[in-house]
Scaffold this motif. Structure first.
Motif, PDB file in Angstrom:
ATOM      1  N   ASN A 142      82.685 -40.811  44.597  1.00 31.73           N
ATOM      2  CA  ASN A 142      81.317 -41.885  45.357  1.00 31.73           C
ATOM      3  C   ASN A 142      80.789 -41.461  46.838  1.00 31.73           C
ATOM      4  OD1 ASN A 142      80.667 -43.498  42.757  1.00 31.73           O
ATOM      5  ND2 ASN A 142      82.817 -44.173  42.854  1.00 31.73           N
ATOM      6  N   SER A 143      81.449 -40.606  47.290  1.00 32.61           N
ATOM      7  CA  SER A 143      80.649 -40.035  49.091  1.00 32.61           C
ATOM      8  C   SER A 143      81.229 -39.165  49.158  1.00 32.61           C
ATOM      9  CB  SER A 143      80.981 -41.515  49.507  1.00 32.61           C
ATOM     10  OG  SER A 143      82.528 -41.947  49.903  1.00 32.61           O
ATOM     11  N   GLN A 145      82.876 -38.429  51.651  1.00 31.50           N
ATOM     12  CA  GLN A 145      84.107 -38.868  52.544  1.00 31.50           C
ATOM     13  C   GLN A 145      85.377 -38.501  51.698  1.00 31.50           C
ATOM     14  OE1 GLN A 145      85.038 -38.817  56.204  1.00 31.50           O
ATOM     15  NE2 GLN A 145      86.975 -38.196  54.851  1.00 31.50           N
ATOM     16  N   LEU A 229      75.185 -36.861  47.134  1.00 28.34           N
ATOM     17  CA  LEU A 229      76.766 -37.679  48.238  1.00 28.34           C
ATOM     18  C   LEU A 229      76.326 -37.452  49.901  1.00 28.34           C
ATOM     19  CD1 LEU A 229      80.447 -36.557  46.875  1.00 28.34           C
ATOM     20  CD2 LEU A 229      79.055 -38.088  46.431  1.00 28.34           C
TER      21      LEU A 229
END
Length: 332
Positions: A142-143, A145, A229
Motif C-alpha cells: 500500500n505504499s 516504501q 503508490l
C-alpha cells in the motif's frame, strides 16, 4: 509505390550516423510556409501524442495561414516517423510531434537505427504528463516504501513489471529503478502498447507498472481499480508522494512524459523561428490548455524560448543516454 516509400523512410531512419544520414540540405525559398504542412506523429492514430497533434492542428493552421495535416507513421519504436521527417526537405513543411523518447531511445536500444538525437532541434515542448508507480489492486502493498522493502528482501517472491514495449522509456525506468534500489526481484514483461499492459495489470497477470497519470489511467487510479503508490516528477503532485521521498538512492529518479515539436537540424533559422512563433500563438489560446488539463496533463502557456528549448532537449538526451549506459538496457 507505398512499399517502396516505406523502405526508403526506414533506410533513412537506419542510415549510418555522423554526417552520412541522407537528409536533403534544403533552404527556405521565399516566404514560409509555401505549401501544405505535415505534422508527423510516429504512433498510430488515437494515442496520447496523436491526440495532442489533433488539438494543435487547427491552432497551428490558423497561426501559419496554411493547411496543416497530421500524418501517423508508426513503426520501429517510433524510428519510422523520425526517419520520415529527417528524409524530407528541411524546409519546415514536414515537422515531428512526438514524446521525449522517440528521438532519443531508438538509436540506443536498436543498433540498426542510426540517427542521433541532435539530428533534430526541439522547437518547443508543448505539454507533459506525470508518471505514477502503480500496482495491481490485489497486491497487498500500500505504499512505495512497502514495495521497496519487499523488493529488497531476497527471500520474497519476485514481482513482475509491465511496460508498453521493450526499449521504451518505461522499460528504461523499470531497469533504472531496479539498479537504484539494488534489487533483482522485479522482472520485465513487455507488451505491445499501454492498453494491454494496463488490462493485465488490472487482471492480476502482472504486478507493477510505471504509467502516465492521464486519460484512462488517471480514471482507473481514482476509481481504485489501480493503486498508485508514488510519482516520479520533481514537483509536488496532489495526493501522491514523490518516489524520491522513499529512498535517498532514488533522488535522481525523475521522469515525466513530455511532447514537443521537432524540426531537422538543417532547417533554416528563419523557418524555425516562424514555426516557434506559430506554436507560441497556439499555446496562448485556451483550447490546448483545456484539452491537456482534461486529459490529465500540464500544458505550456507559451512556447519555450528557442535557446532554452535546445538546452532542455540536450540535457534530456544526455540524461537518458547516461541512464541507458548505467543500466546496460537491452531490448528483449
Amino acid at each position: 509505390m507505398k512499399k517502396i516509400a516505406r523502405r526508403s523512410l526506414l533506410a533513412a531512419a537506419l542510415a549510418p550516423a555522423f554526417g552520412t544520414l541522407v537528409v536533403p540540405l534544403a533552404h527556405a525559398q521565399g516566404a514560409f510556409p509555401a505549401r501544405r504542412i505535415s505534422v508527423v506523429v510516429p504512433f498510430p492514430a488515437g494515442g496520447p501524442a496523436d491526440m495532442v497533434a489533433r488539438v494543435m492542428q487547427p491552432l497551428m493552421q490558423k497561426a501559419l495561414g496554411e493547411t496543416v495535416i497530421v500524418e501517423n507513421f508508426a513503426g520501429v519504436g517510433g524510428a519510422m516517423g523520425v526517419g520520415k521527417v529527417l528524409a524530407a526537405p528541411a524546409d519546415g513543411h514536414t515537422m515531428l510531434l512526438t514524446t521525449v523518447a522517440e528521438p532519443i531511445l531508438p538509436p540506443l536500444t536498436m543498433p540498426s537505427v542510426r540517427y542521433k538525437p541532435d539530428d533534430l532541434v526541439l522547437v518547443s515542448q508543448l505539454s507533459y504528463t506525470n508518471i505514477a508507480l502503480v500496482v495491481r489492486p490485489s497486491l497487498q502493498i500500500n505504499s512505495a516504501q512497502a514495495l521497496v522493502d519487499y523488493l529488497e528482501n531476497p527471500s520474497n517472491k519476485a514481482l513482475t513489471y509491465a511496460t508498453p514495449g521493450s526499449g521504451t522509456l518505461y522499460h528504461l525506468m523499470g531497469e533504472h529503478f531496479k539498479m537504484l534500489t539494488g534489487t533483482q526481484q522485479l522482472m520485465h514483461v513487455p507488451y505491445k502498447g499501454l492498453a494491454p499492459a494496463v488490462n493485465d495489470l488490472i487482471g492480476g497477470q502482472v504486478d507493477v507498472a510505471f504509467l502516465p497519470m492521464a486519460g484512462s489511467t488517471a480514471k482507473l487510479i481514482e476509481a481504485g481499480t489501480l493503486r498508485a503508490l508514488a510519482h516520479t516528477a520533481d514537483k509536488t503532485v496532489a495526493g501522491l508522494p514523490r518516489l524520491s521521498e522513499v529512498d535517498a538512492s532514488l533522488k535522481d529518479f525523475v521522469y515525466t512524459v513530455w511532447t514537443g515539436v521537432f524540426l531537422p537540424r538543417q532547417t533554416p533559422t528563419d523557418v524555425v523561428t516562424a514555426v516557434h512563433k506559430a506554436i507560441d500563438t497556439a499555446l496562448q489560446g485556451p483550447e490546448f490548455g483545456v484539452y491537456t488539463r482534461e486529459a490529465g496533463g500540464v500544458a505550456l502557456t507559451r512556447a519555450m524560448p528557442l535557446k532554452q528549448a535546445q538546452t532542455f532537449y540536450s540535457a534530456e538526451a544526455q540524461r537518458l543516454q547516461r541512464v541507458f549506459q548505467a543500466v546496460k538496457l537491452k531490448a528483449d
